[in-house]
Design an enzyme around this catalytic site. Structure first.
Site, PDB file in Angstrom:
ATOM      1  N   CYS A 135      67.943  66.170  48.262  1.00 25.80           N
ATOM      2  CA  CYS A 135      68.069  66.565  49.671  1.00 25.80           C
ATOM      3  C   CYS A 135      66.712  66.626  50.357  1.00 25.80           C
ATOM      4  O   CYS A 135      65.946  67.580  50.162  1.00 25.80           O
ATOM      5  CB  CYS A 135      68.779  67.915  49.773  1.00 25.80           C
ATOM      6  SG  CYS A 135      68.941  68.496  51.471  1.00 25.80           S
ATOM      7  N   CYS A 148      66.208  69.532  52.795  1.00 29.99           N
ATOM      8  CA  CYS A 148      65.979  70.822  52.131  1.00 29.99           C
ATOM      9  C   CYS A 148      64.556  70.921  51.576  1.00 29.99           C
ATOM     10  O   CYS A 148      63.913  71.957  51.681  1.00 29.99           O
ATOM     11  CB  CYS A 148      66.933  71.015  50.950  1.00 29.99           C
ATOM     12  SG  CYS A 148      68.624  70.541  51.275  1.00 29.99           S
ATOM     13  N   ASP A 149      64.077  69.856  50.966  1.00 25.38           N
ATOM     14  CA  ASP A 149      62.878  69.980  50.134  1.00 25.38           C
ATOM     15  C   ASP A 149      61.642  69.221  50.618  1.00 25.38           C
ATOM     16  O   ASP A 149      60.568  69.366  50.035  1.00 25.38           O
ATOM     17  CB  ASP A 149      63.212  69.513  48.698  1.00 25.38           C
ATOM     18  CG  ASP A 149      64.296  70.389  48.075  1.00 25.38           C
ATOM     19  OD1 ASP A 149      64.348  71.578  48.427  1.00 25.38           O
ATOM     20  OD2 ASP A 149      65.078  69.883  47.256  1.00 25.38           O
TER      21      ASP A 149
END
Ligand code: NAP
Length: 308
Positions: free
Chosen positions: A131, A134-135
């Site tokens: 992701c 997300c990261d």
């Protein structure tokens, strides 16, 4: 007989459990084969509102589970093997157990496809991610790789180029599945370098608990090479967990459930929430939001259909 069964215990399922629990419906949650969903295999989550210093994915999901239990949610382990949605009450089978329910919320999620390497599995959350949203932020100023040749890979490579000093787009063929516009945009991005046709053979270094490099093999010349990177984003697609609903609920060509008017499926009393019906946003917070919607829709359904 249950008022509501929730299939899946990720962000969407647990939020639905909190809401239906607070509505006094005593929901039953069936964990599925990945209890906690994708958050359970993530490390730091920095974009879930309410946690200014971030929170570990497993802690976030554990908190949600406790919150649902506090409001009376009951948890059962086991993966769903069959569903009978032809009449109410619906029948849900998990192995040897069959449960009846007046309403059903499907929150069985989607599983990110992985390459299948042992080192990849061990380093998920420690430099290997599925992701970018997300990261990506964790890789500011670093050199990273995105694996895949579809629109997701192109989109993630472009997004990650905002943070990373260099992004290698690693794909096993010279041709891409992605749309022309996405390929052109990615090729025009000076921070992105295409590496094709290469197959990822290994990710190192598991013994150090982080990503230091990847071993690639050229599919035409068979030559191996080592690419030093700090992070690897696997963007080779997702598989929605909808096998047991084939022929029973409407799905798009990739197997995602189709919802209308919020969380409704084509069968009254069956609702869907989270990634199982969302291949676009795929965020913890959007899954939680749609779990809330499904819970409210199920509650309204049960209120209006006391006969069920
Ligand atoms: P996808 O189109 O199925 O592409 C998957 C890619 O991963 C392919 O290039 C495939 O390679 C590669 N791949 C699959 N398994 C692999 C393996 N084991 N090892 C190495 N490579 C592997 O998936 P997606 O990119 O997630 O897109 C899914 C759908 O969402 C598509 O319809 C796409 O158009 C859509 N989408 C649209 C947008 C947008 O329009 N902005 C953004 C994201 C996604 P091969 O080609 O060699 O099989």
């Amino acid at each position: 007989m249950n008022n509501v069964i929730i299939i899946g215990s990720g962000c969407a399922g647990l939020t639905a459990a909190i809401y239906t629990g607070r509505a006094n419906l005593k929901p039953m949650v069936i964990d599925g084969h990945e209890p906690g969903g994708q958050l359970a295999i993530t490390t730091m989550v920095e974009n879930f509102p309410g946690f200014p210093d971030g929170i570990l994915g497993p802690d976030l999901i554990d908190n949600m589970r406790k919150q649902a239990q506090r409001f009376g949610a009951e948890f059962k382990s086991g993966a769903i093997t069959d569903v009978d949605l032809s009449k109410r009450p619906f029948k849900i089978t998990a192995g040897n157990e069959t449960y009846e329910t007046r309403a059903l919320i499907v929150a069985s999620g989607a599983t990110a496809r992985l390459l299948g390497l042992e080192s990849e599995r061990k380093l998920i959350g420690y430099g290997v991610s599925t992701c970018a949203t997300c990261d990506g932020y964790f890789f500011r100023g670093k050199e990273i790789a995105v694996v895949g040749g579809g629109d997701s890979a192109m989109e993630e490579a472009n997004f990650l180029s905002r943070f990373a000093s260099r992004v290698y787009l690693v794909h096993r063929r010279n041709e891409f599945r992605a749309s022309k516009i996405m390929i052109d945009r990615t090729r025009a991005n000076e921070k992105i370098q295409f590496l094709t046709p290469v197959v990822v053979e290994e990710i190192s270094d598991v013994s150090k608990g982080g990503v230091e490099n990847m071993t690639l093999r050229n599919a035409e010349t068979n030559q191996a090479s080592t690419l030093p990177v700090s992070g690897i984003f696997i963007a080779i697609g997702h598989l929605p967990n909808t096998k047991v609903f084939r022929g029973k609920l409407d799905m798009d060509e990739n197997g995602y459930l189709i919802t209308r008017y919020g969380s409704q499926t084509k069968i009254p009393g069956v609702f869907a929430a989270g990634d199982v019906q969302d291949h676009h946003y795929k965020q913890a917070v959007t899954a939680a939001g749609s779990g809330c919607m499904a819970a409210i829709d199920a509650e309204k359904f049960l209120e209006m259909r006391a006969d069920v």
